[in-house]
Design an enzyme around this catalytic site. Sequence first.
Site, PDB file in Angstrom:
ATOM      1  N   ASP A  36       0.834  -1.199   0.000  1.00  0.00           N
ATOM      2  CA  ASP A  36       0.000   0.000   0.000  1.00  0.00           C
ATOM      3  C   ASP A  36       0.870   1.251   0.000  1.00  0.00           C
ATOM      4  O   ASP A  36       2.104   1.162   0.063  1.00  0.00           O
ATOM      5  CB  ASP A  36      -0.930  -0.047   1.222  1.00  0.00           C
ATOM      6  CG  ASP A  36      -2.290   0.576   0.963  1.00  0.00           C
ATOM      7  OD1 ASP A  36      -2.416   1.394   0.020  1.00  0.00           O
ATOM      8  OD2 ASP A  36      -3.244   0.250   1.698  1.00  0.00           O
ATOM      9  N   ARG A  42      -3.774  -1.815  -7.905  1.00  0.00           N
ATOM     10  CA  ARG A  42      -5.025  -1.136  -7.597  1.00  0.00           C
ATOM     11  C   ARG A  42      -5.024   0.220  -8.295  1.00  0.00           C
ATOM     12  O   ARG A  42      -4.123   1.021  -8.104  1.00  0.00           O
ATOM     13  CB  ARG A  42      -5.167  -0.968  -6.085  1.00  0.00           C
ATOM     14  CG  ARG A  42      -5.547  -2.253  -5.339  1.00  0.00           C
ATOM     15  CD  ARG A  42      -7.011  -2.595  -5.532  1.00  0.00           C
ATOM     16  NE  ARG A  42      -7.835  -1.415  -5.302  1.00  0.00           N
ATOM     17  CZ  ARG A  42      -8.086  -0.918  -4.093  1.00  0.00           C
ATOM     18  NH1 ARG A  42      -7.617  -1.518  -3.009  1.00  0.00           N
ATOM     19  NH2 ARG A  42      -8.818   0.168  -3.965  1.00  0.00           N
ATOM     20  N   ASP A  81     -11.015   2.203  -2.788  1.00  0.00           N
ATOM     21  CA  ASP A  81     -11.427   0.958  -2.152  1.00  0.00           C
ATOM     22  C   ASP A  81     -12.914   0.687  -2.384  1.00  0.00           C
ATOM     23  O   ASP A  81     -13.741   1.603  -2.328  1.00  0.00           O
ATOM     24  CB  ASP A  81     -11.209   1.030  -0.641  1.00  0.00           C
ATOM     25  CG  ASP A  81      -9.748   0.946  -0.246  1.00  0.00           C
ATOM     26  OD1 ASP A  81      -8.885   0.798  -1.135  1.00  0.00           O
ATOM     27  OD2 ASP A  81      -9.469   1.033   0.967  1.00  0.00           O
TER      28      ASP A  81
END
Length: 433
Positions: free
Chosen positions: A158, A215, A219
């Site tokens: 992340d 990603r 989210d």
Amino acid sequence: MGPFAVTQLLTLISLTVALDNGLLKIPPMGWMAWERFRCDVDCQDDPENCISEGLFRDMADRLAEDGWRELGYEYIIIDDCWMSRLRDEQEKLQPEPSRFPGGIAKLARYIHDRGLKLGIYADMGTHTCMGFPGTTLDKIEIDAQTFASWGVDYLKFDGCYSNPVEQMQGYPLMSKALNATGRPIVYSCSWPAYLGGLPPNVNYSLLGDICHLWRNYYDIQDSWDSVQGIIEWFSDNQDDLQPAAGPGRWNDPDMLIIGNFGLSVDQARSQMALWAIMAAPLIMSNDLRNLANSARAILQNKMIIAINQDPMGIQGRRLLQEKSQIEVYWRPLSHSASALVFLSRRTDMPYLYHTSLAKLNYDAGSYEAYEVFTSSTVTGLNATTVFTVSINPSGVVMWYLIPQQKPRQSDTLYDQHKKASQFMFHKEMSPLV
């Protein structure tokens, strides 16, 4: 040339072969904790659902015993909140001992013994998104070595509490560090999501060289609005995103929330269908211990899994947005097959949508269609034949199409599908009946 440009150039030069381990030729499948279980660390009052080794053992048992593993669901992925608040005396990350008393290596052995693989989470900033120790630039190598020594098979990296310059250095460096461990580790980068997800801020050619998946966007949340927002963003930007995907390099629209609280059965089918069209990772985040049969049927649908896992690895596209609020999606598949999804954005009643394959850019000829959710077939379908599909509000109709081959007209759709499915299924799956 400024210092930032120099950093970019050096990074590109030094990482041309950073990710060379042959992993993820098809999108990954598995289970991840985050959307369903978040950062629940209260094991005293919520022992069944807190982020602990017990939760991950439970989910590994379910993947191994309830038919998931045989379908390709093989990763058990720990997200944020597994760490101790402090590194150990050697500056290594360590799990919170009260919630992971056996340690990560023992948990990895438990998962591997069940024919599964373990994923873990780290963040390249000063802290993880939930405030646990981060993997700053000086800690990348030691953390990569630690994960490899534990038997980790997948890293989600992340980007909270980091800046673009650090990200430009850190994401490629972690790729190189993982490769240097000698252990094959899937590398999931959140980098694009911190840069807006699109060129020119995001260099997808570089990403494809250093990451297996990434990603791109926000989210996912447990709601149909969230799923719709993701579908819209990926479709609106498909000209930039679709070419970036392929074997070993996948766009990740985030987890499957099927089986939770926010989706109807029709909406759950829509998420599964669109994720298959997008060649997206099929990473569930739900409670496999308490899963409704309707959710299980969607997530274990062999035909949708086969479409998602097609070895050509071409991401699909949105073809049409109709004024009637019907959208049509298409994905090319191996053996001249293809998949179509008719999605209704309506909120009133089932809608009768009339079209033909010719209007959807199909070549002249005859086709047979397999309806993925009802297991019905449409035969003798000419490209110019006008057909009608009934689509529920926020639901889909999904077709798997095969052109009829004149030399083998005796072959039914079942025969042709059986041949195709044997090639498409990457695990030992029984043919569809």
